[in-house]
Scaffold this active site. Structure first.
Site, PDB file in Angstrom:
ATOM      1  N   LYS A 188     -13.480  45.793 -24.137  1.00  0.00           N
ATOM      2  CA  LYS A 188     -13.782  46.244 -22.772  1.00  0.00           C
ATOM      3  C   LYS A 188     -12.473  46.242 -21.973  1.00  0.00           C
ATOM      4  CE  LYS A 188     -14.508  45.347 -19.005  1.00  0.00           C
ATOM      5  NZ  LYS A 188     -13.671  45.790 -17.885  1.00  0.00           N
ATOM      6  N   GLU A 264      -6.233  33.879 -22.050  1.00  0.00           N
ATOM      7  CA  GLU A 264      -4.830  34.036 -21.643  1.00  0.00           C
ATOM      8  C   GLU A 264      -4.851  34.388 -20.169  1.00  0.00           C
ATOM      9  OE1 GLU A 264      -2.288  33.348 -23.286  1.00  0.00           O
ATOM     10  OE2 GLU A 264      -2.708  33.633 -25.408  1.00  0.00           O
TER      11      GLU A 264
HETATM   12  P1  NAD Z   1      -8.906  40.395 -13.866  1.00  0.00           P
HETATM   13  O1  NAD Z   1      -9.237  39.004 -14.245  1.00  0.00           O
HETATM   14  O2  NAD Z   1      -9.342  40.889 -12.549  1.00  0.00           O
HETATM   15  O3  NAD Z   1      -9.539  41.427 -14.920  1.00  0.00           O
HETATM   16  C1  NAD Z   1      -9.236  41.351 -16.288  1.00  0.00           C
HETATM   17  C2  NAD Z   1     -10.380  41.966 -17.058  1.00  0.00           C
HETATM   18  O4  NAD Z   1     -11.550  41.220 -16.831  1.00  0.00           O
HETATM   19  C3  NAD Z   1     -10.716  43.411 -16.674  1.00  0.00           C
HETATM   20  O5  NAD Z   1     -11.079  44.113 -17.838  1.00  0.00           O
HETATM   21  C4  NAD Z   1     -11.933  43.233 -15.777  1.00  0.00           C
HETATM   22  O6  NAD Z   1     -12.777  44.367 -15.761  1.00  0.00           O
HETATM   23  C5  NAD Z   1     -12.622  42.074 -16.459  1.00  0.00           C
HETATM   24  N1  NAD Z   1     -13.531  41.309 -15.615  1.00  0.00           N
HETATM   25  C6  NAD Z   1     -13.456  41.081 -14.282  1.00  0.00           C
HETATM   26  N2  NAD Z   1     -14.486  40.303 -13.888  1.00  0.00           N
HETATM   27  C7  NAD Z   1     -15.207  40.018 -15.000  1.00  0.00           C
HETATM   28  C8  NAD Z   1     -16.378  39.252 -15.241  1.00  0.00           C
HETATM   29  N3  NAD Z   1     -17.024  38.598 -14.262  1.00  0.00           N
HETATM   30  N4  NAD Z   1     -16.841  39.174 -16.513  1.00  0.00           N
HETATM   31  C9  NAD Z   1     -16.207  39.798 -17.513  1.00  0.00           C
HETATM   32  N5  NAD Z   1     -15.107  40.557 -17.341  1.00  0.00           N
HETATM   33  C10 NAD Z   1     -14.607  40.658 -16.095  1.00  0.00           C
HETATM   34  O7  NAD Z   1      -7.357  40.516 -14.095  1.00  0.00           O
HETATM   35  P2  NAD Z   1      -6.454  41.776 -13.763  1.00  0.00           P
HETATM   36  O8  NAD Z   1      -6.262  41.801 -12.298  1.00  0.00           O
HETATM   37  O9  NAD Z   1      -6.988  42.971 -14.465  1.00  0.00           O
HETATM   38  O10 NAD Z   1      -5.086  41.363 -14.489  1.00  0.00           O
HETATM   39  C11 NAD Z   1      -4.126  40.575 -13.907  1.00  0.00           C
HETATM   40  C12 NAD Z   1      -4.245  39.132 -14.358  1.00  0.00           C
HETATM   41  O11 NAD Z   1      -4.102  39.039 -15.775  1.00  0.00           O
HETATM   42  C13 NAD Z   1      -3.159  38.260 -13.805  1.00  0.00           C
HETATM   43  O12 NAD Z   1      -3.718  37.072 -13.329  1.00  0.00           O
HETATM   44  C14 NAD Z   1      -2.254  37.980 -14.998  1.00  0.00           C
HETATM   45  O13 NAD Z   1      -1.515  36.809 -14.922  1.00  0.00           O
HETATM   46  C15 NAD Z   1      -3.228  37.964 -16.104  1.00  0.00           C
HETATM   47  N6  NAD Z   1      -2.568  38.220 -17.388  1.00  0.00           N
HETATM   48  C16 NAD Z   1      -2.402  37.175 -18.255  1.00  0.00           C
HETATM   49  C17 NAD Z   1      -1.739  37.364 -19.457  1.00  0.00           C
HETATM   50  C18 NAD Z   1      -1.550  36.229 -20.432  1.00  0.00           C
HETATM   51  O14 NAD Z   1      -1.278  36.493 -21.599  1.00  0.00           O
HETATM   52  N7  NAD Z   1      -1.668  34.982 -20.018  1.00  0.00           N
HETATM   53  C19 NAD Z   1      -1.259  38.623 -19.784  1.00  0.00           C
HETATM   54  C20 NAD Z   1      -1.427  39.668 -18.883  1.00  0.00           C
HETATM   55  C21 NAD Z   1      -2.105  39.441 -17.686  1.00  0.00           C
END
Ligand code: NAD
Length: 503
Positions: A188, A264
């Site tokens: 997803k 992550e």
């Molecule tokens: P996000 O948490 O808003 O969304 C990530 C994913 O989760 C998307 O696909 C989103 O649709 C999905 N999602 C959102 N709410 C959900 C729910 N309730 N249930 C299931 N899925 C859900 O993050 P973002 O804004 O897309 O990405 C940025 C974040 O990702 C930053 O915090 C960054 O640090 C983190 N990140 C971490 C790593 C790592 O390896 N640690 C790598 C890249 C990004």
């Protein structure tokens, strides 16, 4: 503005469910917006909870009723086919990542596109070379001589949820090990970057023998469509990369079915420049520069620069000069290492943090929307000095090109400030004395550390976070093993007698 216009980018509107490229069951679609032009690149099928349910059923069936989990050689062949397809379509994927993520094209020659493709053979080999059956020494248990072994087996149906910042890299960081280990997957992607997943779906369907149901790709404009993966009892594991807030929610939702979760999450990593650095130039320029790469949208970017108070003013000036010299704008221009942030929503979030920073620290440069780039979700490279370690901009992940510079008194103080965070993803230490830098690195509570600019990212070493930056490790053998279960089997040694149970 783009050197390659949106119309030249070939995406994929369809979902992959049970081996077929399909429209969403509700008949809806959503626009894929190019953050550099604010224009739609095209539509993507808007997957629903019902589509997710169909995809999960297909993945369950493929896991339970085919030999995918046990036929290691077949999996290697399929992954080799996928690798060949990715190589063949590399330029198409590059264009998709630049267009939908606003990622500078220069970065696609490394982490964003070339690296995740080059890494596939590491996993296809592991599919066959990994020692799944591990014999253990015979042992007497309750008076019985026992032959024992540990069998490592695929976990089952894996729900993979990914963010928008490194979309192809992170989709492959989940797919490659999960498939190599014998799992079936429902992927997803983030709504902002659906094509980095749906194009993969098309390549898998059209150019590999990966059986129907083994990989499903369900894009959706609704985050909650992904939440089905966290609650459905047919899903054995959720592998998630994204924000810490969503990670917490995924853990809570997964608790009902005791889901295995692999997370992550975010970071607020510290870049410590030790006081024995003679030439501050490289360390501080590097610090200023790093926070601008891909507009600061990287979880492991060092967003806090820690400088010895004795060299503080000089360091702030050098970092500010580096940021002023940063060339940014059109992501198709190979000279730019910084493009826009991914959406207007994300830009408003970054600008909100900049407003907080103006109230709690000294704005040295940037802090606004660049006047020369009125179209596209751009933010100026921004530097705050005199930031208190407890300030909001020193504690919370901004995910924009914003650097917080913090003075420290001595080495202990630097370590204390670096560790004063809910996060623990990465960090950096600079010193001409490698042993001293390593000693400091050992004291930092984070999953990766760069000393003097060392690059840790590679398929054969683990990446992940301490504390609220995550659970588990991606990449390397450890990352592969996240997708395996352990089964201990015991067999009495013939003629060694019946067990004597006592107690
Ligand atoms: P996000 O948490 O808003 O969304 C990530 C994913 O989760 C998307 O696909 C989103 O649709 C999905 N999602 C959102 N709410 C959900 C729910 N309730 N249930 C299931 N899925 C859900 O993050 P973002 O804004 O897309 O990405 C940025 C974040 O990702 C930053 O915090 C960054 O640090 C983190 N990140 C971490 C790593 C790592 O390896 N640690 C790598 C890249 C990004």
């Amino acid at each position: 503005m783009n050197q390659a216009s949106g119309s030249e980018v070939r995406g994929e509107s369809r979902l992959l469910i049970d081996g077929k490229l399909v429209e969403a069951s509700g008949g809806q679609s959503f626009a894929n917006i190019d953050p550099a032009t604010e224009k739609s690149l095209g539509d993507t099928a808007d997957g629903t909870a019902a589509d997710m349910g169909t995809a999960i059923a297909a993945a369950r069936r493929a896991f339970d009723e085919t030999s995918w989990a046990t036929d290691h050689a077949f999996r290697r062949r399929c992954l080799e086919q996928l690798h060949a397809a990715l190589e063949q379509h590399k330029e198409e994927l590059r264009a998709v990542v630049v267009a939908e993520a606003g990622c500078p094209i220069a970065l696609t020659y490394a982490i964003q596109v070339d690296l995740p493709i080059a890494d596939v053979p590491y996993y296809s080999e592991l599919a066959v070379t990994y020692p799944y059956d591990q014999p253990m020494p015979e042992r007497e248990v309750f008076g019985q001589r026992t032959r024992r072994m540990i069998l490592r087996e695929a976990t089952g149906v894996v729900g993979a949820i990914t963010p928008w910042n490194f979309p192809l890299f992170l989709n492959m960081a989940k797919l490659s090990p999960a498939l190599a280990a014998g799992n079936t997957v429902v992927l997803k992607p983030a709504p902002d970057t659906p094509w980095s997943a749906t194009v993969l779906g098309r390549l898998i369907a059209e150019e590999t023998d990966i059986p129907a149901g083994v990989v499903n790709v369900v894009a959706s404009s609704d985050h909650l469509t992904g939440e089905v993966l966290t609650t459905d009892p047919r899903v054995d594991m959720v592998t998630f990369t994204g924000s810490t807030a969503t990670g917490r929610r995924i853990m809570a939702k997964g608790a009902e079915t005791v889901k295995k979760v692999f997370l992550e999450l975010g970071g607020k990593s510290a870049n410590i420049v030790l006081d024995d650095v003679e030439d501050l130039g490289a360390a501080c320029a590097g610090g200023g520069f790093a926070v601008c790469v891909h507009a600061g949208q990287g979880c492991a970017i060092t967003t806090r620069l820690l400088l010895p108070r004795s060299r503080y003013d000089e360091g702030v000036e050098l970092a500010a000069a580096a940021m002023a010299g940063m060339s940014y704008g059109d992501p198709w221009n190979p000279a730019n290492l910084m493009g826009p942030v991914v959406s207007e929503k994300q830009r408003q979030r970054v600008l909100g943090y900049i407003d907080k920073g103006k109230a709690e620290a000294r704005l040295v440069r940037g802090g606004d929307i660049p006047a020369e780039l009125p179209t596209g979700y751009f933010v100026e490279p921004t530097l705050f000095a005199d930031v208190s370690p407890k300030a909001t901009i020193a504690q919370e992940e901004i995910f924009g090109p914003v650097l917080a510079v913090i003075p420290y008194e001595d080495e202990d103080d630097a370590v204390r400030i670096a560790n004063d965070s809910i996060y623990g993803l990465s960090g950096a230490v600079t010193s001409p004395n490698e042993e001293r830098a390593l000693a400091v690195a050992r004291r930092i509570r984070s999953g990766t550390l760069s000393i003097n600019g060392g690059v840790y990212l590679a398929p054969d070493v683990p990446f992940g976070g301490y504390r609220q930056s995550g659970l588990g490790r991606e990449h390397g053998r450890e990352g592969f093993e996240e997708y395996l279960e352990s089964k201990t089997v015991a067999i009495p040694v013939a003629g060694a007698g019946a067990p004597k149970l006592t107690g």
